[in-house]
Design a protein around this motif. Sequence first.
Motif, PDB file in Angstrom:
ATOM      1  N   UNK A 120       0.689  -1.356   0.254  1.00 37.60           N
ATOM      2  CA  UNK A 120      -0.347   0.377  -0.019  1.00 37.60           C
ATOM      3  C   UNK A 120       0.691   1.276   0.462  1.00 37.60           C
ATOM      4  N   UNK A 121       0.664   2.648  -1.232  1.00 41.65           N
ATOM      5  CA  UNK A 121       1.555   3.439  -0.665  1.00 41.65           C
ATOM      6  C   UNK A 121       0.852   4.922  -0.226  1.00 41.65           C
ATOM      7  N   UNK A 122      -0.299   4.510  -0.762  1.00 36.69           N
ATOM      8  CA  UNK A 122      -1.027   5.748  -0.409  1.00 36.69           C
ATOM      9  C   UNK A 122      -2.585   4.873   0.307  1.00 36.69           C
ATOM     10  N   UNK A 123      -3.143   5.652   1.637  1.00 31.01           N
ATOM     11  CA  UNK A 123      -4.612   4.298   2.477  1.00 31.01           C
ATOM     12  C   UNK A 123      -4.770   6.205   3.043  1.00 31.01           C
ATOM     13  N   UNK A 124      -6.576   5.883   3.068  1.00 32.30           N
ATOM     14  CA  UNK A 124      -7.136   6.664   3.788  1.00 32.30           C
ATOM     15  C   UNK A 124      -8.743   5.982   4.337  1.00 32.30           C
ATOM     16  N   UNK A 125      -9.453   6.021   4.533  1.00 33.10           N
ATOM     17  CA  UNK A 125     -10.789   5.466   5.131  1.00 33.10           C
ATOM     18  C   UNK A 125     -11.655   5.267   3.704  1.00 33.10           C
ATOM     19  N   UNK A 126     -11.730   5.944   2.900  1.00 35.87           N
ATOM     20  CA  UNK A 126     -12.214   5.455   1.003  1.00 35.87           C
ATOM     21  C   UNK A 126     -11.519   5.685   0.237  1.00 35.87           C
ATOM     22  N   UNK A 127     -10.204   5.927  -0.078  1.00 34.67           N
ATOM     23  CA  UNK A 127      -9.601   5.263  -0.590  1.00 34.67           C
ATOM     24  C   UNK A 127      -8.042   4.684  -0.955  1.00 34.67           C
ATOM     25  N   UNK A 128      -7.239   3.764  -1.388  1.00 30.92           N
ATOM     26  CA  UNK A 128      -6.063   2.959  -1.451  1.00 30.92           C
ATOM     27  C   UNK A 128      -5.573   3.281  -2.780  1.00 30.92           C
ATOM     28  N   UNK A 129      -4.309   3.072  -2.588  1.00 26.87           N
ATOM     29  CA  UNK A 129      -3.501   2.963  -3.960  1.00 26.87           C
ATOM     30  C   UNK A 129      -1.908   1.244  -3.698  1.00 26.87           C
ATOM     31  N   UNK A 130      -2.374   0.449  -4.700  1.00 26.08           N
ATOM     32  CA  UNK A 130      -2.182  -0.882  -3.364  1.00 26.08           C
ATOM     33  C   UNK A 130      -1.346  -1.355  -4.819  1.00 26.08           C
ATOM     34  N   UNK A 131       0.054  -1.659  -4.912  1.00 27.67           N
ATOM     35  CA  UNK A 131       0.661  -1.985  -5.484  1.00 27.67           C
ATOM     36  C   UNK A 131       1.226  -3.636  -5.905  1.00 27.67           C
ATOM     37  N   UNK A 132       1.008  -4.448  -6.650  1.00 26.86           N
ATOM     38  CA  UNK A 132       1.029  -5.704  -6.937  1.00 26.86           C
ATOM     39  C   UNK A 132       1.288  -6.677  -7.464  1.00 26.86           C
TER      40      UNK A 132
END
Length: 269
Positions: free
Chosen positions: A182-194
């Motif tokens: 996870x590179x960015x995270x908030x209660x309703x959004x997230x950026x995930x690298x796989x």
Amino acid sequence: MSLGDDHQSSGGYGGTGQTRTRLPDNGGDAFGGARRGGRSSSRSLITVVGVVVLLIAAIAFANRGGDDSASPDDATDKPKTSATAPSGTQPVQSGFAHDEQGAQSAAANYAVALGSANMFNKAKRDAILQALIVPSRVAGFQASLDKAYSPAFNKNVGLNEDGSTPKGYTFVSRTSPLGTKVTENSPDTATVEVWCSGLLGLAGQNSTAPVTSSWFTITTKLEWTNGDWKIVTHSQKDGPAPIPGDDKASSADEMAKAVQEYGGFTYAR
């Protein structure tokens, strides 16, 4: 020090910490008599222990013998192995937890779906996009991927121009997530690298596009929408890729058989 490097006892064999010394056999020596009596008690104890051990061993052997003597009918009742071919029943496609771990699970599973052979079929691709993409961006994704999965691209990976598999061949397109970040995270959004490995190509004799492997990283921005994580943006870059090993490439028939016998995963994490 390894786990097996236990400290040895400072005493003699058996861990008594004492060294036995047998005195001369002198009937008038009280210490000699005591020593002889001790040895007799020890022998009696050893005999009893030996009998118990033999009894336990006999019971174990009898039980094992009973298993070995099972009738042929009993043997046929044992569970039979079967290939992990797809059952045709689709698992639940929603319900990821509304937290960071749930976002990672969603991103990993979405990578599997978006890298599957179903993406080469227009109707199935549209159904996948409807399930995974935020509603406001579905139309844009569909238009973009319709251009990407062009007749020329299909032909390049060994398929017919309409995305169907040529007769006598087995098409392979699978993505396997190896890890998420996870590179960015908030209660309703997230950026995930796989980080993923993938297989793509046509298995079969005389294939012009044999199955090859690749390594890539998918970056997915997710948004919590209508009770589940949905994709807002999706991109891919090459690597990280390990140094190739010394594995011998399988034949076209072996690869086709493996793909048919080992069903691909729908859920990845």
